[in-house]
Design a protein around this motif. Structure first.
Motif, PDB file in Angstrom:
ATOM      1  N   ARG A   2       0.854  -1.182   0.000  1.00  0.00           N
ATOM      2  CA  ARG A   2       0.000   0.000   0.000  1.00  0.00           C
ATOM      3  C   ARG A   2       0.898   1.242   0.000  1.00  0.00           C
ATOM      4  NH1 ARG A   2      -4.512   0.456  -1.958  1.00  0.00           N
ATOM      5  NH2 ARG A   2      -5.267   2.515  -1.525  1.00  0.00           N
ATOM      6  N   GLY A  47      -4.252   6.929  -2.305  1.00  0.00           N
ATOM      7  CA  GLY A  47      -3.607   5.659  -2.028  1.00  0.00           C
ATOM      8  C   GLY A  47      -3.493   4.839  -3.296  1.00  0.00           C
ATOM      9  N   GLU A  49      -2.194   0.724  -4.723  1.00  0.00           N
ATOM     10  CA  GLU A  49      -1.765  -0.628  -4.419  1.00  0.00           C
ATOM     11  C   GLU A  49      -0.777  -1.045  -5.494  1.00  0.00           C
ATOM     12  OE1 GLU A  49      -1.606  -3.352  -1.807  1.00  0.00           O
ATOM     13  OE2 GLU A  49      -3.380  -2.085  -1.619  1.00  0.00           O
TER      14      GLU A  49
ATOM     15  N   ASP B  34      -7.338   0.940  -8.409  1.00  0.00           N
ATOM     16  CA  ASP B  34      -6.740   0.811  -7.074  1.00  0.00           C
ATOM     17  C   ASP B  34      -6.472   2.159  -6.412  1.00  0.00           C
ATOM     18  OD1 ASP B  34      -4.840   1.375  -9.011  1.00  0.00           O
ATOM     19  OD2 ASP B  34      -3.229   0.719  -7.678  1.00  0.00           O
TER      20      ASP B  34
END
Lengths: 85, 85
Positions: A2, A47, A49, B34
């Motif tokens: 993350r 954010g 991933e 994501d």
């Protein structure tokens, strides 16, 4: 993994910044006469991933170029950090 | 002493960010599923004339609190650097 991306988008040097000029006028009228050359930009945080920090950084740069910034008028800087839980 | 101030103004945690939600929707529809938790803020850059770096920093914080940010809804961070000619 993350990650957290911070993107700062600013008008390129030489591009007129009326919003900055308006803020500068407000500063002057409120007694901050020495504040000069005000430029206003945008910042984005999100954010991501990704398998690695490099992959996240590449994706954030791609997102900035395609969506967040106008490459003709604006410059951007990207910072990516891992999120520690 | 000539200084350059950089102020980043962000919505406080918990304050709804419709602009961020709109950007997040755009990212998802362009294949970046994501990317999450997009938050949008403003950044300001300006020059200041001050006797010391501390004085410049204090002035920049005062300007941010009084003019650039809405302290009820927004947080801000201030960075001040000397300008080397």
């Amino acid at each position: 993994m993350r990650c957290k991306a911070s993107v700062v988008v600013k008008l390129r040097k030489g591009v007129l910044d009326p919003q900055g000029a308006a803020v500068e006028g407000a500063l002057r009228s409120m007694g901050y006469a020495d504040a000069a050359g005000v430029r206003v930009g945008k910042c984005f945080e999100f954010g991501l991933e990704a398998a690695s920090l490099d992959e996240a950084r590449n994706r954030a740069v791609e997102i900035s170029r395609r969506i967040l910034a106008n490459p003709v008028l604006e410059d951007f800087t990207v910072e990516v950090q891992p999120v520690v839980d």
